[in-house]
Design a protein around this motif. Structure first.
Motif, PDB file in Angstrom:
ATOM      1  N   LEU A 174       0.835  -1.197   0.000  1.00  0.00           N
ATOM      2  CA  LEU A 174       0.000   0.000   0.000  1.00  0.00           C
ATOM      3  C   LEU A 174       0.874   1.254   0.000  1.00  0.00           C
ATOM      4  O   LEU A 174       0.620   2.214  -0.748  1.00  0.00           O
ATOM      5  N   ARG A 175       1.892   1.239   0.822  1.00  0.00           N
ATOM      6  CA  ARG A 175       2.786   2.395   0.925  1.00  0.00           C
ATOM      7  C   ARG A 175       3.663   2.538  -0.313  1.00  0.00           C
ATOM      8  O   ARG A 175       3.907   3.660  -0.783  1.00  0.00           O
ATOM      9  N   LEU A 176       4.097   1.409  -0.866  1.00  0.00           N
ATOM     10  CA  LEU A 176       4.890   1.469  -2.094  1.00  0.00           C
ATOM     11  C   LEU A 176       4.073   2.069  -3.235  1.00  0.00           C
ATOM     12  O   LEU A 176       4.558   2.938  -3.973  1.00  0.00           O
ATOM     13  N   ILE A 177       2.858   1.615  -3.397  1.00  0.00           N
ATOM     14  CA  ILE A 177       1.997   2.132  -4.464  1.00  0.00           C
ATOM     15  C   ILE A 177       1.811   3.635  -4.311  1.00  0.00           C
ATOM     16  O   ILE A 177       1.913   4.406  -5.278  1.00  0.00           O
ATOM     17  N   ASP A 178       1.558   4.065  -3.082  1.00  0.00           N
ATOM     18  CA  ASP A 178       1.371   5.491  -2.826  1.00  0.00           C
ATOM     19  C   ASP A 178       2.663   6.266  -3.075  1.00  0.00           C
ATOM     20  O   ASP A 178       2.646   7.352  -3.670  1.00  0.00           O
ATOM     21  N   ASP A 179       3.790   5.711  -2.639  1.00  0.00           N
ATOM     22  CA  ASP A 179       5.081   6.380  -2.846  1.00  0.00           C
ATOM     23  C   ASP A 179       5.394   6.555  -4.326  1.00  0.00           C
ATOM     24  O   ASP A 179       6.082   7.523  -4.719  1.00  0.00           O
TER      25      ASP A 179
ATOM     26  N   GLY B 143       3.303   7.269  -6.529  1.00  0.00           N
ATOM     27  CA  GLY B 143       2.357   8.214  -7.109  1.00  0.00           C
ATOM     28  C   GLY B 143       1.248   7.560  -7.906  1.00  0.00           C
ATOM     29  O   GLY B 143       0.607   8.208  -8.748  1.00  0.00           O
ATOM     30  N   LEU B 144       0.988   6.272  -7.632  1.00  0.00           N
ATOM     31  CA  LEU B 144      -0.089   5.554  -8.304  1.00  0.00           C
ATOM     32  C   LEU B 144      -1.358   5.634  -7.471  1.00  0.00           C
ATOM     33  O   LEU B 144      -1.315   5.850  -6.255  1.00  0.00           O
TER      34      LEU B 144
ATOM     35  N   ARG C  93      -1.567   8.131   6.482  1.00  0.00           N
ATOM     36  CA  ARG C  93      -1.346   9.052   5.368  1.00  0.00           C
ATOM     37  C   ARG C  93      -2.545   9.942   5.055  1.00  0.00           C
ATOM     38  O   ARG C  93      -2.433  10.832   4.203  1.00  0.00           O
ATOM     39  N   GLY C  94      -3.677   9.698   5.745  1.00  0.00           N
ATOM     40  CA  GLY C  94      -4.855  10.531   5.538  1.00  0.00           C
ATOM     41  C   GLY C  94      -5.750  10.007   4.429  1.00  0.00           C
ATOM     42  O   GLY C  94      -5.298   9.321   3.508  1.00  0.00           O
ATOM     43  N   LYS C  95      -7.037  10.353   4.512  1.00  0.00           N
ATOM     44  CA  LYS C  95      -8.007   9.871   3.525  1.00  0.00           C
ATOM     45  C   LYS C  95      -7.719  10.396   2.123  1.00  0.00           C
ATOM     46  O   LYS C  95      -8.056   9.756   1.128  1.00  0.00           O
ATOM     47  N   ASP C  96      -7.095  11.578   2.043  1.00  0.00           N
ATOM     48  CA  ASP C  96      -6.865  12.165   0.729  1.00  0.00           C
ATOM     49  C   ASP C  96      -5.711  11.515  -0.021  1.00  0.00           C
ATOM     50  O   ASP C  96      -5.567  11.727  -1.232  1.00  0.00           O
ATOM     51  N   ALA C  97      -4.886  10.739   0.672  1.00  0.00           N
ATOM     52  CA  ALA C  97      -3.752  10.101  -0.010  1.00  0.00           C
ATOM     53  C   ALA C  97      -4.244   9.127  -1.076  1.00  0.00           C
ATOM     54  O   ALA C  97      -3.714   9.103  -2.194  1.00  0.00           O
TER      55      ALA C  97
ATOM     56  N   ILE D 103       7.229  -4.257 -11.607  1.00  0.00           N
ATOM     57  CA  ILE D 103       5.930  -4.515 -12.258  1.00  0.00           C
ATOM     58  C   ILE D 103       5.160  -3.226 -12.412  1.00  0.00           C
ATOM     59  O   ILE D 103       4.635  -2.918 -13.501  1.00  0.00           O
ATOM     60  N   LEU D 104       5.078  -2.456 -11.349  1.00  0.00           N
ATOM     61  CA  LEU D 104       4.256  -1.242 -11.370  1.00  0.00           C
ATOM     62  C   LEU D 104       4.848  -0.169 -12.284  1.00  0.00           C
ATOM     63  O   LEU D 104       4.118   0.527 -12.995  1.00  0.00           O
ATOM     64  N   LEU D 105       6.162  -0.044 -12.275  1.00  0.00           N
ATOM     65  CA  LEU D 105       6.800   0.955 -13.140  1.00  0.00           C
ATOM     66  C   LEU D 105       6.810   0.512 -14.593  1.00  0.00           C
ATOM     67  O   LEU D 105       6.833   1.322 -15.507  1.00  0.00           O
ATOM     68  N   GLY D 106       6.751  -0.821 -14.799  1.00  0.00           N
ATOM     69  CA  GLY D 106       6.769  -1.324 -16.174  1.00  0.00           C
ATOM     70  C   GLY D 106       5.467  -1.098 -16.908  1.00  0.00           C
ATOM     71  O   GLY D 106       5.440  -1.140 -18.127  1.00  0.00           O
TER      72      GLY D 106
END
Length: 273
Positions: free
Chosen positions: A30-35, A37-38, A99-103, A270-273
């Motif tokens: 969850l934190r990686l995805i947010d970091d 910017g996805l 990280r807050g609801k807006d993240a 995977i996510l960046l690809g």
């Protein structure tokens, strides 16, 4: 639209690090995805976009799923070997608190559950710790959070832990044996009916193939032709690629934790690809 769909199994707990504990991996991801910017969005948004039922901006989005419907999806549980385990649901709420609801305003998880109480009891005794970790009491509460959707993972998974005989005489241990309408109706439509009764007024509309086994009959005939009977809009397999406009609605691809990636670095690629 190119949306990676990630899949977890919350009962996959053989230790307390990323590689041996799907809930721990889920929390970290969850934190990686947010970091990165996805944006995390509900799986049904992805399906609606694919089918032309909606027109949302799904650029740089990810969808999250989990399979089998164990209590680890929703409840913190004391594991007899590895201690207190944070549920996937509480991993979501921990992320919001941090990280807050807006993240991630559209944060969401789709839980594919096994319908049959008898099958879940056999799987709990035969494959888990026999402590009642696969009941359905949490389904309505999970659905009501708005963070989790309960969806269809078949009647009994045709699981080897469930005693013979299988539905319509099927041999156990493979979903590829679902090769006629009677078997498909019993595994998919009956599961929909049971799940719908538990989560009413919500309804299940997405199916996930047990074992990632995609029977020709189910894919080619039953799901496309008998929608009024089963109520499914799409079905999930594995495939290890993002969902895109040309994806097969009856075998949508996913990446599975512990199979397609085993570390944060592998998921990052995977996510960046």
């Amino acid at each position: 639209m190119r949306v990676p769909v990630l899949a977890y199994h919350a009962v996959n707990i053989s230790g307390n690090d990323y590689a041996s504990n799907d809930p721990r991996a889920f929390a970290a991801d969850l934190r990686l995805i947010d970091d990165l910017g996805l944006r995390i969005v509900p799986l049904h948004w992805v399906v609606d976009q694919l089918l032309g039922r909606a027109n949302r901006d799904l650029e740089r989005c990810v969808a999250l799923t989990c399979d089998d419907g164990s209590n680890f999806d929703f409840e913190d549980i004391e594991h007899p070997t590895h201690g207190r385990q944070r549920s996937l649901h509480h991993c979501l709420t921990d992320f919001i608190a941090e990280r807050g609801k807006d993240a991630q305003p559209d944060l969401h998880l789709t839980s594919f559950v096994i319908a049959s109480p008898e099958a879940r009891a056999h799987i709990d005794r035969g494959c888990l710790a026999g402590r009642g970790w696969m009941d359905d009491a949490w389904w309505p509460a999970a659905q009501d959070t708005g963070l989790i959707a309960i969806e269809n993972h078949s009647w009994d998974h045709n699981h080897a832990a469930v005693p013979l005989p299988g539905i319509d005489g099927m041999p156990r241990g493979s979903f590829l044996s679902v090769d006629n309408r009677a078997r498909a109706r019993a595994e998919i439509a009956a599961a929909s009916d049971f799940i719908n009764a538990r989560i009413a007024p919500q309804r299940t509309t997405l199916f996930c193939y047990p074992f990632s086994h995609v029977p020709d009959y189910v894919h080619d005939e039953y799901l496309p032709r008998f929608g009024e009977e089963h109520g499914m809009l799409a079905a999930m397999g594995d495939g290890a690629e993002p969902v895109h406009p040309d994806s097969d609605r009856w075998n949508l691809p996913r990446y599975i934790c512990g199979w397609h990636w085993k570390s944060p670095e592998a998921l990052r690629q995977i996510l960046l690809g």
